[in-house]
Scaffold this motif. Structure first.
Motif, PDB file in Angstrom:
ATOM      1  N   TRP A 180       0.831  -1.203   0.000  1.00 58.71           N
ATOM      2  CA  TRP A 180       0.000   0.000   0.000  1.00 58.71           C
ATOM      3  C   TRP A 180       0.864   1.252   0.000  1.00 58.71           C
ATOM      4  O   TRP A 180       1.803   1.371   0.786  1.00 58.71           O
ATOM      5  CB  TRP A 180      -0.865   0.030   1.259  1.00 58.71           C
ATOM      6  CG  TRP A 180      -2.121  -0.759   1.180  1.00 58.71           C
ATOM      7  CD1 TRP A 180      -2.242  -2.100   1.110  1.00 58.71           C
ATOM      8  CD2 TRP A 180      -3.448  -0.233   1.174  1.00 58.71           C
ATOM      9  NE1 TRP A 180      -3.563  -2.466   1.068  1.00 58.71           N
ATOM     10  CE2 TRP A 180      -4.328  -1.334   1.112  1.00 58.71           C
ATOM     11  CE3 TRP A 180      -3.974   1.054   1.228  1.00 58.71           C
ATOM     12  CZ2 TRP A 180      -5.712  -1.177   1.091  1.00 58.71           C
ATOM     13  CZ3 TRP A 180      -5.351   1.209   1.216  1.00 58.71           C
ATOM     14  CH2 TRP A 180      -6.195   0.106   1.132  1.00 58.71           C
ATOM     15  N   SER A 181       0.525   2.199  -0.851  1.00 63.69           N
ATOM     16  CA  SER A 181       1.163   3.516  -0.796  1.00 63.69           C
ATOM     17  C   SER A 181       0.546   4.322   0.340  1.00 63.69           C
ATOM     18  O   SER A 181      -0.680   4.359   0.487  1.00 63.69           O
ATOM     19  CB  SER A 181       0.980   4.271  -2.115  1.00 63.69           C
ATOM     20  OG  SER A 181       1.595   3.574  -3.179  1.00 63.69           O
ATOM     21  N   MET A 182       1.377   4.964   1.140  1.00 68.59           N
ATOM     22  CA  MET A 182       0.901   5.708   2.302  1.00 68.59           C
ATOM     23  C   MET A 182       0.528   7.133   1.886  1.00 68.59           C
ATOM     24  O   MET A 182       1.314   8.080   2.013  1.00 68.59           O
ATOM     25  CB  MET A 182       1.960   5.705   3.397  1.00 68.59           C
ATOM     26  CG  MET A 182       2.311   4.307   3.888  1.00 68.59           C
ATOM     27  SD  MET A 182       0.856   3.422   4.531  1.00 68.59           S
ATOM     28  CE  MET A 182       0.553   4.372   6.012  1.00 68.59           C
ATOM     29  N   ILE A 183      -0.690   7.269   1.369  1.00 67.44           N
ATOM     30  CA  ILE A 183      -1.192   8.568   0.923  1.00 67.44           C
ATOM     31  C   ILE A 183      -2.043   9.166   2.038  1.00 67.44           C
ATOM     32  O   ILE A 183      -3.108   8.649   2.370  1.00 67.44           O
ATOM     33  CB  ILE A 183      -2.029   8.417  -0.362  1.00 67.44           C
ATOM     34  CG1 ILE A 183      -1.168   7.813  -1.475  1.00 67.44           C
ATOM     35  CG2 ILE A 183      -2.599   9.761  -0.790  1.00 67.44           C
ATOM     36  CD1 ILE A 183      -1.939   7.500  -2.732  1.00 67.44           C
ATOM     37  N   TYR A 184      -1.561  10.257   2.637  1.00 63.50           N
ATOM     38  CA  TYR A 184      -2.271  10.918   3.729  1.00 63.50           C
ATOM     39  C   TYR A 184      -3.156  12.040   3.194  1.00 63.50           C
ATOM     40  O   TYR A 184      -2.910  12.581   2.104  1.00 63.50           O
ATOM     41  CB  TYR A 184      -1.262  11.519   4.715  1.00 63.50           C
ATOM     42  CG  TYR A 184      -0.778  10.571   5.792  1.00 63.50           C
ATOM     43  CD1 TYR A 184      -0.596   9.214   5.529  1.00 63.50           C
ATOM     44  CD2 TYR A 184      -0.487  11.039   7.070  1.00 63.50           C
ATOM     45  CE1 TYR A 184      -0.144   8.356   6.510  1.00 63.50           C
ATOM     46  CE2 TYR A 184      -0.029  10.182   8.070  1.00 63.50           C
ATOM     47  CZ  TYR A 184       0.139   8.832   7.779  1.00 63.50           C
ATOM     48  OH  TYR A 184       0.578   7.988   8.759  1.00 63.50           O
ATOM     49  N   PRO A 185      -4.186  12.431   3.949  1.00 64.37           N
ATOM     50  CA  PRO A 185      -4.906  13.658   3.609  1.00 64.37           C
ATOM     51  C   PRO A 185      -3.935  14.834   3.547  1.00 64.37           C
ATOM     52  O   PRO A 185      -2.936  14.877   4.275  1.00 64.37           O
ATOM     53  CB  PRO A 185      -5.902  13.817   4.770  1.00 64.37           C
ATOM     54  CG  PRO A 185      -6.075  12.433   5.312  1.00 64.37           C
ATOM     55  CD  PRO A 185      -4.744  11.770   5.151  1.00 64.37           C
ATOM     56  N   ILE A 186      -4.224  15.805   2.696  1.00 61.42           N
ATOM     57  CA  ILE A 186      -3.281  16.877   2.408  1.00 61.42           C
ATOM     58  C   ILE A 186      -2.825  17.621   3.660  1.00 61.42           C
ATOM     59  O   ILE A 186      -1.648  17.949   3.812  1.00 61.42           O
ATOM     60  CB  ILE A 186      -3.891  17.872   1.380  1.00 61.42           C
ATOM     61  CG1 ILE A 186      -2.896  18.954   0.998  1.00 61.42           C
ATOM     62  CG2 ILE A 186      -5.191  18.459   1.897  1.00 61.42           C
ATOM     63  CD1 ILE A 186      -1.656  18.440   0.306  1.00 61.42           C
ATOM     64  N   GLU A 187      -3.742  17.855   4.619  1.00 56.39           N
ATOM     65  CA  GLU A 187      -3.390  18.659   5.790  1.00 56.39           C
ATOM     66  C   GLU A 187      -2.564  17.890   6.809  1.00 56.39           C
ATOM     67  O   GLU A 187      -2.033  18.488   7.763  1.00 56.39           O
ATOM     68  CB  GLU A 187      -4.666  19.195   6.461  1.00 56.39           C
ATOM     69  CG  GLU A 187      -5.529  18.166   7.164  1.00 56.39           C
ATOM     70  CD  GLU A 187      -6.528  17.485   6.244  1.00 56.39           C
ATOM     71  OE1 GLU A 187      -7.527  16.954   6.768  1.00 56.39           O
ATOM     72  OE2 GLU A 187      -6.311  17.491   5.008  1.00 56.39           O
TER      73      GLU A 187
END
Length: 403
Positions: A180-187
């Motif tokens: 899984w790529s660890m894509i966080y919410p922008i903030e």
């Protein structure tokens, strides 16, 4: 993204199970040792949903999503010197979805990469059936790739059946190794420090998530009209089980990334009964009990009533009831506190009751359909799904079988 189209995947699996055809020809009549095409299947579906509990935005906001899914598979078979039948199946699937909620991972962009995505999932399987010794065995491999994850799968299965074919015991094992790529919410991609904002070291890279499954089944023909089967599944998951782009809002108005344990044990037990009420009516029933170590207990009850309008045309209304308790780690928007070790506002892990109902039409003719000799089956299916949380979904599908 994998979590986003969970419901679409469930619909498509339901569709595939409904349209499933026997992919292993009767080896007692199979004589050729040359590899020959036995069956080709094509299934295409359209799925749409809407609701107001998006996990991307902390349990509130739009869940609007559309998904177009298509699979194509071809089964080829050959005999060997011991009169065993070897079947080879190649399947390729493709999904395209658009999601309003996943676009809010980074609402500062006009349209983020996650607003639309494609998933491709090819697989290859082999089954060997020996009617003389009364068993079959097989294995398969699969791959699935999408914007934020990559998955590799392997499976093995074995079945032993009685001499008169009235009883069958099966065992299957599978493993899926995901990245899984660890894509966080922008903030949440930066951290505030006394010297100013710095990049969040957790908001990047990839994490593994592995799933291991074992299943035991027993199928029995009880009499001319009644057939029964029982299933026990054991599943273990480990690794990145939380979805990093799903927000959780706390009572103090702070926002966090969903956090869940790094392991999960699931235990479903199922019972299926098929009763031939008349020459035209088949009553198909199914019950499943499910429990896991996250605190969820669930019950599923299904009934389907295939009815032959003519020797070639059948109609099958169906209904499924489902209920589950909430996971120990679930709470709605702004109801988590700093005392919680784990937390999620994903309504897939909430307490809810759902209903699925619809209609399946099937036309089958060994002499061909629409003047096409090898066109063996046409099916159309409609599903309507609703939860008491407000989620509503619809799906339509078309399946074609060529033999």
């Amino acid at each position: 993204m994998q979590k986003i189209y969970l419901h679409a995947s469930l619909f498509f699996l339901t569709i595939l199970s409904s349209f499933g055809q026997t992919t292993q020809p009767d080896s007692t009549t199979f004589k050729s040792r040359k590899l020959k095409t036995q069956e080709i299947n094509f299934v295409s579906s359209y799925y749409t949903q809407d609701g107001n509990n998006s996990a991307v935005t902390g349990g509130i906001g739009t869940e609007k999503l559309t998904d177009v899914a298509t699979t194509f598979d071809i089964t080829m078979a050959k005999g060997d010197a011991q009169n065993r039948l070897h079947s080879f199946r190649l399947e390729v699937g493709f999904d395209h979805y658009s999601s309003a909620s996943s676009d809010l991972i980074d609402p500062t962009t006009i349209s983020s990469a996650s607003a639309r995505d494609n998933r491709i999932y090819p697989s290859l399987s082999w089954v060997m059936q020996d009617d003389v010794k009364g068993y079959s065995m097989g294995a398969g491999v699969s791959v699935s790739t999408e914007y934020d994850y990559f998955s590799k799968g392997v499976n093995m299965n074995f079945a032993k059946f009685s001499k008169d074919r009235s009883r069958e015991v099966g065992l299957s094992l599978s493993a899926f190794l995901d990245s899984w790529s660890m894509i966080y919410p922008i903030e949440l991609r930066t951290l505030e420090t006394p010297s100013g904002p710095v990049d969040n070291p957790d908001a990047g890279g990839t994490n593994p998530r592995n799933s291991y499954n074992a299943s035991v089944s027993l199928a029995q023909v009880i009499n001319k009209r009644l057939q029964a089967s029982a299933m026990l599944d054991l599943a273990y998951q480990t690794g990145q089980l939380a979805t990093p782009y799903q927000r959780v809002y706390f009572t103090d108005n702070s926002v966090h990334v969903e956090k869940l344990p790094d392991s999960r044990v699931k235990i479903p037990v199922g019972l299926r009964l098929n009763y031939f009420a008349t020459d035209r009516i088949l009553v198909k029933t199914f019950y499943r009990f499910y429990t896991d170590d996250w605190g969820i207990t669930a019950h599923t009850a299904e009934i389907e009533l295939p009815y032959k309008l003519t020797p070639f045309l059948s109609v099958s209304p169906f209904y499924r009831f489902y209920s589950q308790t909430a996971a120990d780690y679930f709470a709605p928007y702004k109801e988590h506190s700093a005392l919680n070790e784990f937390y999620t506002s994903d309504y897939d892990l909430s307490k809810f009751v759902s209903h699925l109902f619809g209609l399946n039409l099937r036309y089958n003719s060994a002499d061909g359909i629409l003047g096409i000799h090898k066109l063996n089956t046409l099916e159309m299916r409609y599903d309507h799904y609703n939860r008491d949380t407000g989620l509503v979904a619809d799906a339509v599908a078309l399946a074609v079988t060529i033999k």
